[in-house]
Each structure stands twice: as structure tokens, then as C-alpha cells.
Design a protein around this motif. Structure first.
Motif, short mmCIF file in Angstrom:
data_model
loop_
_atom_site.label_atom_id
_atom_site.label_comp_id
_atom_site.label_asym_id
_atom_site.label_seq_id
_atom_site.Cartn_x
_atom_site.Cartn_y
_atom_site.Cartn_z
N VAL A 1 -7.94 -34.12 18.70
CA VAL A 1 -7.62 -33.65 17.35
C VAL A 1 -8.84 -33.84 16.44
O VAL A 1 -9.26 -32.91 15.74
N ALA A 2 -9.44 -35.04 16.49
CA ALA A 2 -10.60 -35.33 15.64
C ALA A 2 -11.77 -34.42 15.99
O ALA A 2 -12.45 -33.87 15.10
N GLY A 3 -11.99 -34.24 17.29
CA GLY A 3 -13.09 -33.36 17.73
C GLY A 3 -12.88 -31.93 17.27
O GLY A 3 -13.83 -31.25 16.85
N SER A 4 -11.64 -31.47 17.34
CA SER A 4 -11.35 -30.08 16.97
C SER A 4 -11.56 -29.85 15.48
O SER A 4 -12.04 -28.80 15.06
N ILE A 5 -11.19 -30.87 14.68
CA ILE A 5 -11.38 -30.74 13.22
C ILE A 5 -12.89 -30.72 12.90
O ILE A 5 -13.36 -29.90 12.12
N ALA A 6 -13.62 -31.62 13.54
CA ALA A 6 -15.06 -31.70 13.28
C ALA A 6 -15.77 -30.41 13.69
O ALA A 6 -16.66 -29.93 12.97
N LEU A 7 -15.36 -29.84 14.83
CA LEU A 7 -16.03 -28.61 15.29
C LEU A 7 -15.65 -27.43 14.39
O LEU A 7 -16.48 -26.54 14.14
N HIS A 8 -14.42 -27.42 13.92
CA HIS A 8 -13.99 -26.38 12.96
C HIS A 8 -14.87 -26.44 11.72
O HIS A 8 -15.40 -25.43 11.25
N ASP A 9 -15.04 -27.66 11.19
CA ASP A 9 -15.81 -27.82 9.96
C ASP A 9 -17.29 -27.50 10.19
O ASP A 9 -17.95 -26.95 9.31
N CYS A 10 -17.75 -27.82 11.38
CA CYS A 10 -19.14 -27.49 11.75
C CYS A 10 -19.32 -25.97 11.76
O CYS A 10 -20.29 -25.44 11.23
N ALA A 11 -18.34 -25.27 12.37
CA ALA A 11 -18.44 -23.81 12.49
C ALA A 11 -18.43 -23.14 11.13
O ALA A 11 -19.04 -22.08 10.95
#
Lengths: 363, 134
Positions: free
Chosen positions: A176-186
Motif C-alpha cells: 500500500v505504502a509503495g503504491s502511494i509513493a509511486l503514484h505520487d512520484c508519477a
């Protein structure tokens, strides 16, 4: 004879050609575009069949995305398979295992819902596609899902919320944390304000003795349930690399201590010293203490943190028992099946390359 | 086990490893093992045991055995070559001795006769390597 047994196999196996990733990705892309469903699996549990179909699309998207990041020339060939996989990941049929557990459709109750922690896996896939294709068709759903997961994570009293009713898993929260961080990165968004506190709170699930992550915990009290495990630590080391490289590396350091080397063939123990078990749906079979999932997932950490020696040892084992075969599209592992091949693609192509594609500068 | 049998066994392991992988892939090993279908399992389980046995042997046993077989062949050939050389040497010495004997009309020395008796083996008339006559 003994000298040959000790030297020849390790010299013959574990040598990867530079084109291996691309050939493997093409084969996995072909596999997912030709269709994977719950009917492809027969674990004896409808939930696990569903999870495996879900896992195949998830890992295929991540692996294909990583290959596109490292080999941009493959973008046109691999992106359609990624789109199809994320499309499948968000279908009600693919998420039926979660719907059955919760009694509602996770993706239909994003704003006012709770739990459904397994959606972090789908969200990481969507984030990977978003990184490569910011205007993807599912952008709105991706934003809504990320916001819902971020809200649940921020409100979680002990850094985790439930995957299924009464079941909470720290490795799922790392997704969950990784997915949020990658979303924000994108999208070039700054780090969420709750993330530093979440990281500190999440660290409680790292066993100080073994350095491994507890596989399960009580979401209400934050009390770990059961022993720390290699498979959970390995998948969390991979997914947390998108959110917190230091914590991810710490988990990998713990995992590294679980490594076993037999004649140059690397394997990972599932349980730390003092614990034992025969394995479950997460670990796969555990033979002589060595876990199949832990061994496969550890490839990602070894690759991410430049541990070439362990990567080669683990890859030798994968080649010996996985049996790589050339096919019309590229290459695949004979004994992997759709899920095993998708996992191996994601783990063997893990790369920090994504961070160079973040919209925000200096990330 | 003779060297020939060892070699055939090694070859069989490698062939089963190569062909078995394709065979199991085409009949769907993983899908078959996951599917609770008794008839298919009856076929796949023994096949996968044979395949993985051959594969493990191909990597961990066959190289060593081939080295043993190759070593035995090399040693046999070296021995044959040594015998052949000794045989030729002996023949040359005999020929020389006969020439000397004819020239001096005197009997040959015992030590030379002894050397020939030692060097000339049953296969002295033919080579172990080529089987050709001297």
C-alpha cells in the motif's frame, strides 16, 4: 567427481545474457494477453485461486513496467500487455476473492470503505503503468484508489489496516505504502504528510533479532502474530523500495542473513532461528527450512541493492529448478506457470530506474 | 559399469533433461500438478520425478562421470601408446642386434634379450589405439 559436482553446475548456471529480460518479458506479455483466470489455478481454495490470478496480473504489470524502464525500445510491444493486466486487475471477477471476504466490492466502496488491504497490490500495478503512461485510461480510478488507501493508512492506529476482516498483514501494508509513493512520484506530488510517522510506526513489525518482517499482526493493537518470515520480508523489501529505501534496505539486510549456499546455489530460509514451519500459501513449500517464495522474492532485493553474488546464487537455483526454455515469443520457465513466471519477471528485473522517471525533480 | 555404459547413461540423462523439459512444458506440468485430476497426476508425477532426477544428474553427476570416462580413455590410450613405443624400440633393437650379430658372428647379450622380453607384450604386434598391424 565431487570436485565436478561442486564446480561445474555453478559454472554452467546463473549466467544471464543481457537480452534475457526482454525475451522473458515478451513471453510473459504473451501469457497475460492470452488470458489468465481463476480457472487457471486449482489450489483447492476459491480465495487462493483468485489471489493467484490477481497476483499473475499484478506481477506481470510490475515486471513488464520495469523492463520498459530499462529497455525503452520495448515500450510499444509491452505496454498493451500492461494495460490489459491492469484492466483485469480492476475487474470485479478478478477481485471476487476480496468481495467474498468483505461482502462488498472494494473498488466500489473506496470513499467510505475500510480494509481491503489487498488493493494495495493492484494500486502498485496501476502506479507502475501511470509512471509510464500518465494519461492512462484508468487514471481517475487510480487517483481515487490511491486517495482511499492513503486515508486508510493515515488513520491506521498501528500503521496497518485489514486485508481481510480480522486479518492484517505488514507485507500488504508495504505494498500500500509503495503504491502511494509511486503514484505520487508519477504525478510529481510531494510526500504525504503522514508518511514519516507511518514509517516509524511500521518499523515495529521488523523483528529486531532476525531483521525480518512479521507476516501478520493485529490491526487493533499492533501486536505481531506468529513468527517473522522470509517471504514477507522479501516482498516488503521490494515494495518498500518505492516508499522508503532505507527501511527496504534494512529488511534486505535481515533477509540476507537467511541465505543458504549449497555448492553455489542460493536459497532463503523462511523462518529465523528458533522457529520452524512447513509453509503456507504465502511461503510456498518449505523444504529443509528453505522457502520457495522467500528465495524467489529475495532476487528483487539482491538486484535492487547490487548484491550480485547472492543474485547469481539465487538465480542458479531458479534456473536449475525452474528450467528456462526458449519459445516463439522469447523465453520462460517451464515449471513457473503463469504466476511463477510473472513473479520471476518482476523480481529479476527489479530496478531503481523508476525514480529517474518521477515528475518531481531530485527524487 | 563399463565406460561405454557410463557414457550411454550420461547421454541418456542429458537427452532426458533436454527433451523432458519440452515435453513437460507442452503437457503443462504446473497446470497439471495444480489440477486435482488423478489420471493426469499419475502421468505427471512419475514423469517429473524422472525429469528432475535426470536434470540433477546432468549437472551434478554427468560432468564428473564424463571426466572419469575421459580419464580412463586417455590412460588406456597412453598405455597403448607406451606399449607401442616400447614395441617399436624393441623391434629396432632386435633388428640392430641381428645386424650386429650377422656382422660379428657373435651371440647377442643377455641384457638386450631381457629388455625385449619385458617390452614385447601380447599386443606388441598391433596397436591398442588403431588396431593396425606393425
Amino acid at each position: 567427481m565431487l570436485a565436478c559436482a561442486a564446480l561445474v553446475p555453478s559454472a554452467l548456471l546463473g549466467q544471464r545474457a543481457p537480452t534475457d529480460d526482454v525475451a522473458f518479458a515478451r513471453s510473459v506479455a504473451k501469457s497475460v494477453t492470452s488470458g489468465v483466470s481463476t480457472a487457471s489455478f486449482h489450489t483447492g481454495s476459491a480465495r487462493f485461486d483468485g489471489e493467484w490470478a490477481f497476483g499473475t496480473y499484478l506481477m506481470a504489470t510490475l515486471g513488464l513496467g520495469q523492463v520498459v524502464l530499462s529497455h525503452p525500445e520495448e515500450r510499444a510491444r509491452l505496454l498493451p500487455a500492461m494495460r490489459q493486466s491492469t484492466e483485469q486487475l480492476t475487474q470485479n471477477q478478478t477481485n471476487a476473492f476480496g468481495t467474498e471476504a468483505w461482502g462488498n466490492v472494494g473498488l466500489d466502496t473506496l470513499a467510505r470503505g475500510h480494509g481491503h488491504g489487498y488493493l494495495g497490490y493492484a494500486n502498485l500495478s496501476l502506479s507502475m503503468l501511470r509512471l509510464l503512461e500518465p494519461d492512462m485510461a484508468q487514471a481517475k480510478l487510480h487517483d481515487e484508489l490511491t486517495e482511499a488507501l492513503a486515508q486508510r493508512l493515515a488513520e491506521a492506529p498501528h500503521a496497518l489496516f485489514e486485508t481481510y476482516p480480522g486479518e492484517a498483514y505488514p507485507p500488504d501494508m508495504s505494498m500500500v505504502a509503495g503504491s502511494i509513493a509511486l503514484h505520487d512520484c508519477a504525478l510529481g506530488l510531494p510526500e504525504r504528510s503522514f508518511m514519516p510517522a507511518w514509517r516509524r510506526a511500521f518499523s515495529r513489525y521488523v523483528d529486531p533479532d532476525s531483521g525480518l518482517l512479521y507476516q501478520a499482526a493485529d490491526a487493533a493493537t499492533g501486536t505481531p502474530i506468529g513468527p517473522p518470515r522470509g517471504s514477507g520480508a522479501a516482498i516488503a523489501a521490494y515494495s518498500l523500495a518505492f516508499a522508503d529505501r532505507a527501511l527496504s534496505e534494512r529488511l534486505y539486510a535481515g533477509l540476507r542473513r537467511q541465505a543458504v549456499n549449497v555448492l553455489g546455489f542460493g536459497m532463503m530460509r523462511e523462518y529465523p532461528a528458533g522457529h520452524a514451519g512447513t509453509g503456507d500459501i504465502d511461503s510456498g513449500p518449505v523444504l529443509f527450512g528453505v522457502g520457495v517464495s522467500a528465495t524467489g522474492f529475495a532476487l528483487a532485493g539482491a538486484r535492487l541493492y547490487g548484491d550480485d553474488a547472492l543474485f547469481t546464487q539465487l538465480y542458479r537455483t531458479v534456473e536449475l529448478f525452474g528450467v528456462p526454455l526458449g519459445d516463439a515469443e522469447g523465453r520462460h520457465f517451464m515449471s513457473g506457470g503463469p504466476l511463477g513466471n510473472a513473479i520471476l519477471l518482476a523480481m529479476t528485473t527489479a530496478t531503481p530506474e523508476w525514480s529517474r522517471h518521477c515528475q518531481r525533480s531530485g527524487s | 559399469m563399463t565406460h561405454q555404459k557410463m557414457f550411454v547413461w550420461c547421454l541418456a540423462c542429458v537427452v532426458i533433461d533436454q527433451i523432458g523439459a519440452r515435453l513437460l512444458d507442452s503437457i503443462g506440468l504446473v497446470e497439471g500438478l495444480l489440477a486435482p485430476n488423478g489420471a493426469r497426476l499419475l502421468l505427471l508425477v512419475p514423469l517429473s520425478f524422472v525429469f528432475y532426477g535426470a536434470r540433477l544428474a546432468s549437472y551434478f553427476v554427468v560432468p564428473g562421470l564424463l571426466l572419469v570416462v575421459a580419464g580412463a580413455v586417455v590412460v588406456a590410450n597412453l598405455r597403448a601408446w607406451r606399449d607401442k613405443c616400447a614395441c617399436r624400440q624393441c623391434q629396432r633393437e632386435r633388428s640392430l642386434q641381428r645386424t650386429i650379430n650377422r656382422a660379428s658372428k657373435s651371440p647377442s647379450s643377455g641384457s638386450r634379450k631381457g629388455l625385449c622380453r619385458l617390452a614385447v607384450k601380447p599386443n606388441c604386434a598391433g596397436s591398442a589405439i588403431t588396431g593396425s598391424s606393425e
